[in-house]
Design a protein around this motif. Structure first.
Motif, mmCIF file in Angstrom:
data_model
loop_
_atom_site.group_PDB
_atom_site.id
_atom_site.type_symbol
_atom_site.label_atom_id
_atom_site.label_comp_id
_atom_site.label_asym_id
_atom_site.label_seq_id
_atom_site.Cartn_x
_atom_site.Cartn_y
_atom_site.Cartn_z
ATOM 1 N N GLN A 19 12.501 10.665 -35.286
ATOM 2 C CA GLN A 19 13.675 10.299 -34.500
ATOM 3 C C GLN A 19 14.846 9.851 -35.362
ATOM 4 O O GLN A 19 15.870 9.427 -34.840
ATOM 5 C CB GLN A 19 13.312 9.195 -33.495
ATOM 6 N N GLU B 267 18.675 6.397 -37.561
ATOM 7 C CA GLU B 267 19.468 5.638 -36.593
ATOM 8 C C GLU B 267 18.584 4.845 -35.645
ATOM 9 O O GLU B 267 18.875 3.695 -35.321
ATOM 10 C CB GLU B 267 20.375 6.575 -35.781
ATOM 11 N N ARG B 268 17.475 5.465 -35.217
ATOM 12 C CA ARG B 268 16.586 4.771 -34.282
ATOM 13 C C ARG B 268 15.940 3.559 -34.936
ATOM 14 O O ARG B 268 15.763 2.510 -34.305
ATOM 15 C CB ARG B 268 15.512 5.762 -33.805
ATOM 16 N N GLU C 224 22.604 12.835 -31.898
ATOM 17 C CA GLU C 224 21.231 12.312 -31.856
ATOM 18 C C GLU C 224 20.281 13.483 -32.079
ATOM 19 O O GLU C 224 20.546 14.594 -31.620
ATOM 20 C CB GLU C 224 20.911 11.659 -30.498
#
Length: 269
Positions: free
Chosen positions: A196, A199-200, A180
């Protein structure tokens, strides 16, 4: 009691509501499939750019998540290095964040286990990251670190280096896997940009499907006496957005002191 005609109407109404919900779920699922397809296409394009890098434009590093650094001539150049002497990888970027690996083959001053190496990941200020470091076939458990300034995070007692030496190629492979990543960049005194990662975004799109079986949400509000003092009548506080029963971007609105102040004629709209 309820008549047959009224009961039949109620059944039809429930059937219609169920069909509408199934239609909504199907549309959201199709949207998620479209997002996934676009993401796969972007990944293929990024990999293709890596295979044929252009000197005019660097490869798109948005989807890069793992870096391997192969260090050759292990026996003659790596193994003889004294303790507390570091080797540095080339700079590399993940999601636009420039990073670097710092490797101590014989450990640093805080390495107390004999024969153990040390490994650190350097990032600039504003980075929040969850990652795994590796030396050879030895992977460390995931670490979560914040970088308030440019610095290195890692382990002084990483692993017994000689066991990770590939004698066939006389090399050792050092690397990092990004799980992450959130990067904050301050452009001005009052302007901050936070990235971010894709993926977020994908998780946010898929959230209604993941939560479609849930039918209840709880919002715990702490320091309620303080909230009652700070928030006047007619002013609201809001929960984080959430998904429930396949519906996304829901939130709760609460008026701690009511919607109408004393002496006012009507509640706010």
């Amino acid at each position: 009691g309820m008549g047959l005609q009224e009961l039949d109407w109620k059944v039809g109404e429930l059937r219609h509501a169920l069909e509408q919900r199934q239609k909504t779920h199907a549309e959201e699922l199709e949207a998620v499939r479209g997002e996934a397809k676009a993401l796969r296409q972007r990944a293929r394009e990024a990999l293709e750019k890596c295979r044929r890098p252009s000197p005019q434009a660097p490869p798109d590093d948005t989807l890069f998540r793992e870096v391997e650094w192969r260090i050759g001539q292990f026996e003659s150049k790596v193994k003889p290095l004294p303790k507390n002497e570091a080797m540095w990888s080339e700079n590399f970027t993940i999601m636009g964040v420039e990073m670097q690996l710092e490797f101590f083959p014989q450990g640093r001053e805080t390495t107390w286990m004999p024969g153990f190496c040390a490994l650190f990941l350097w990032c600039p200020a504003g980075v929040h990251i969850r990652y795994r470091l590796r030396v050879g076939n030895h992977w460390m458990a995931p670490d979560v670190d914040d970088y308030p300034s440019k610095m290195g995070h890692g382990h002084s007692n990483f692993c017994y280096l000689d066991a990770q030496w590939d004698r066939g190629s006389d090399s050792v492979t050092v690397g990092v896997q990004i799980l992450e990543l959130s990067a904050r960049e301050d452009f001005a005194e009052c302007l901050r940009v936070i990235n971010q990662g894709p993926e977020r975004v994908l998780l946010k799109v898929a959230e209604p499907l993941a939560h479609r079986g849930l039918d209840r949400v709880e919002w715990r509000i702490r320091n309620m006496p303080r909230r009652l003092e700070e928030i006047p009548a007619g002013s609201a506080m809001y929960s984080q957005t959430f998904s429930l029963c396949g519906v996304h971007e829901m939130l709760l609105e609460m008026y701690p002191n009511g919607v109408q102040a004393s002496g006012e004629g009507s509640a706010p709209t």
